[in-house]
Scaffold this motif. Sequence first.
Motif, PDB file in Angstrom:
ATOM      1  N   THR A  43       0.830  -1.204   0.000  1.00 58.44           N
ATOM      2  CA  THR A  43       0.000   0.000   0.000  1.00 58.44           C
ATOM      3  C   THR A  43       0.867   1.257   0.000  1.00 58.44           C
ATOM      4  OG1 THR A  43      -0.116  -0.063   2.419  1.00 58.44           O
ATOM      5  CG2 THR A  43      -1.910  -1.115   1.204  1.00 58.44           C
ATOM      6  N   ARG A  44       2.124   1.112   0.392  1.00 62.11           N
ATOM      7  CA  ARG A  44       3.042   2.239   0.350  1.00 62.11           C
ATOM      8  C   ARG A  44       3.974   1.986  -0.831  1.00 62.11           C
ATOM      9  NH1 ARG A  44       5.004   5.739   4.206  1.00 62.11           N
ATOM     10  NH2 ARG A  44       7.080   6.552   3.755  1.00 62.11           N
ATOM     11  N   PRO A  45       3.766   2.692  -1.937  1.00 61.47           N
ATOM     12  CA  PRO A  45       4.521   2.350  -3.139  1.00 61.47           C
ATOM     13  C   PRO A  45       6.015   2.631  -3.012  1.00 61.47           C
ATOM     14  CG  PRO A  45       2.882   4.084  -3.574  1.00 61.47           C
ATOM     15  CD  PRO A  45       2.875   3.824  -2.112  1.00 61.47           C
ATOM     16  N   ASN A  46       6.793   1.937  -3.801  1.00 64.72           N
ATOM     17  CA  ASN A  46       8.248   2.104  -3.843  1.00 64.72           C
ATOM     18  C   ASN A  46       8.656   3.563  -3.999  1.00 64.72           C
ATOM     19  OD1 ASN A  46      10.069   0.102  -3.423  1.00 64.72           O
ATOM     20  ND2 ASN A  46      10.000  -0.711  -5.498  1.00 64.72           N
TER      21      ASN A  46
ATOM     22  N   TRP B  40       8.951   5.484  -0.804  1.00 58.22           N
ATOM     23  CA  TRP B  40      10.182   5.160  -0.089  1.00 58.22           C
ATOM     24  C   TRP B  40      11.366   5.863  -0.758  1.00 58.22           C
ATOM     25  CZ3 TRP B  40      10.571   2.507   4.399  1.00 58.22           C
ATOM     26  CH2 TRP B  40       9.525   1.658   4.762  1.00 58.22           C
ATOM     27  N   GLU B  41      11.414   5.740  -2.078  1.00 57.43           N
ATOM     28  CA  GLU B  41      12.527   6.314  -2.834  1.00 57.43           C
ATOM     29  C   GLU B  41      12.641   7.810  -2.604  1.00 57.43           C
ATOM     30  OE1 GLU B  41      13.795   5.651  -7.053  1.00 57.43           O
ATOM     31  OE2 GLU B  41      12.481   3.909  -6.802  1.00 57.43           O
TER      32      GLU B  41
ATOM     33  N   GLN C 118      11.579   9.518  -0.142  1.00 55.86           N
ATOM     34  CA  GLN C 118      11.996   9.831   1.222  1.00 55.86           C
ATOM     35  C   GLN C 118      13.507   9.651   1.389  1.00 55.86           C
ATOM     36  OE1 GLN C 118       9.310   8.405   4.084  1.00 55.86           O
ATOM     37  NE2 GLN C 118      10.173   9.719   5.670  1.00 55.86           N
TER      38      GLN C 118
END
Lengths: 385, 109
Positions: free
Chosen positions: A358-361, A364-365, A367
């Motif tokens: 649910t939290r796409p790559n 993350w990238e 961040q």
Amino acid sequence: MTTAPESGVRAIEAAAAPTRFARGWHCLGLADKFRDGKPHSIQAFGQKLVVFQSGDGKLNVLDAYCRHMGGDLSQGTVKGDEIACPFHDWRWGGDGRCKQIPYARRVPLRARTAAWPTLDQDGMLFVWNDPEGNPPREEEALPMIEGALDDEWTDWLWYETVVDTNVREVIDNNADMAHFFYVHLTFPTYFKNIFEGHIAAQYMNGKAREDARPRLPEGSPQLIGNTSVAAYYGPSFMTDELTYNYDRMDVRTTLINCHYPIDENSFVLQYGIIVKKQDGLDEKAAMEVANTQALYVRRGFEQDVQIWKNKARIDNPLLCEEDGPVYQLRRWYEQFYVDVADIEPAMVERFEYELDTTRPNEVWEKQVQDNLAAKAAAQGRTPVS
Amino acid sequence: MIRPDNRLADLPMTPVECQRCHATVQVRKSSWQQTSVQWDEAGARTCLERRSSPSGGSIRDTDFFTCAGLRESIAQAALSGEIPMVEGSAPRGGRGPAGAPAEERAVTQ
């Protein structure tokens, strides 16, 4: 299956399936089918058992062979609270003791046969198998199932089938991410396994697959997805609280997936379904949901069975990063095959495996890049990437 | 016989300490989305959230689904590069320098 090590070919390793059977509660099926006043013959745990309802209403499970001359009690007759052997009419109680020999003045000492502890709960009959012969472990009590035997829910829709392979294959499924797509017909957006103590849980949220949604009557709400909370309680009994989320309502179902070993090379696979009746889902519609769901579950298992029939037993599966925690699940499962005193901490200590899409790559990238940029700025230079 | 996961040979688990209660668990991430956590008895005894959950940490009542403090600590450790990730799954330039301060990158959902 084996190859010279220098060839670089990976060998499949497989010890023979254990001839010891798992300690724990095993469901023998819906209890009602044993309540016809007749003895029932069951092949389980590598032997023949007799299941019978005594006059007091209790369901009992004994070794099928009479300790007198080896007669088959499952071919006998229920007389009062006892099962009578067809050979010489010896009468055995549910506690395993010989109560009466009609032609003898007294019963010999040590006239006692093997009796399995039973549990008659939520419409199902369970037996406690324990190679050490101990009574059921309190900490492994089975959970009560909400909705079972409740008028607000449908009756059990129940299937059973014999599968000719070792039970480990069905256990492996629990850590197999990909089977959700095929068996549960969803795209998982969130998946988590937790193995701890005697419980192996599996949490899953999924988006509905367009090609496989439970059919509701015309003009019904649209299916969005589902949430599933499933857990093995012990080695063989899994409950799955499976809720279908529609745009205007939730349809609650409970799926049971359980089995008992016939011997080390075959088992009886069983699954049961109940569906909650509610506004917009009368008895008929709820049964329709149950039937449709059962059909999909059956198809899923049929595909599994086809694979199991032909596959090799493998102790050293070669897993890739996208596979689930198969080794950790097997480590958890091992606790049921050793004496209680030999259960290792690693078998029962909590292990979690989570997949959260649910939290796409990209989030993350971004961040990470932001962090690097902030760090670089703090150091008065531009980030190197 | 208990066999080790073949994937641990490529990348073993890494200890991560919870920033909140200092319970230590073993963690492995194969990707940003995937996280494995191995608890031991000491970690379970130390974890504040686990101890204070109504079931005492049992998954039976599903009320100890996760420890929020630990979840955040793992996310921070991943972002700062303290948890190595399997080759190929880290974003470009994403292997952040180890020991980078974690305060500014709290991850919550």
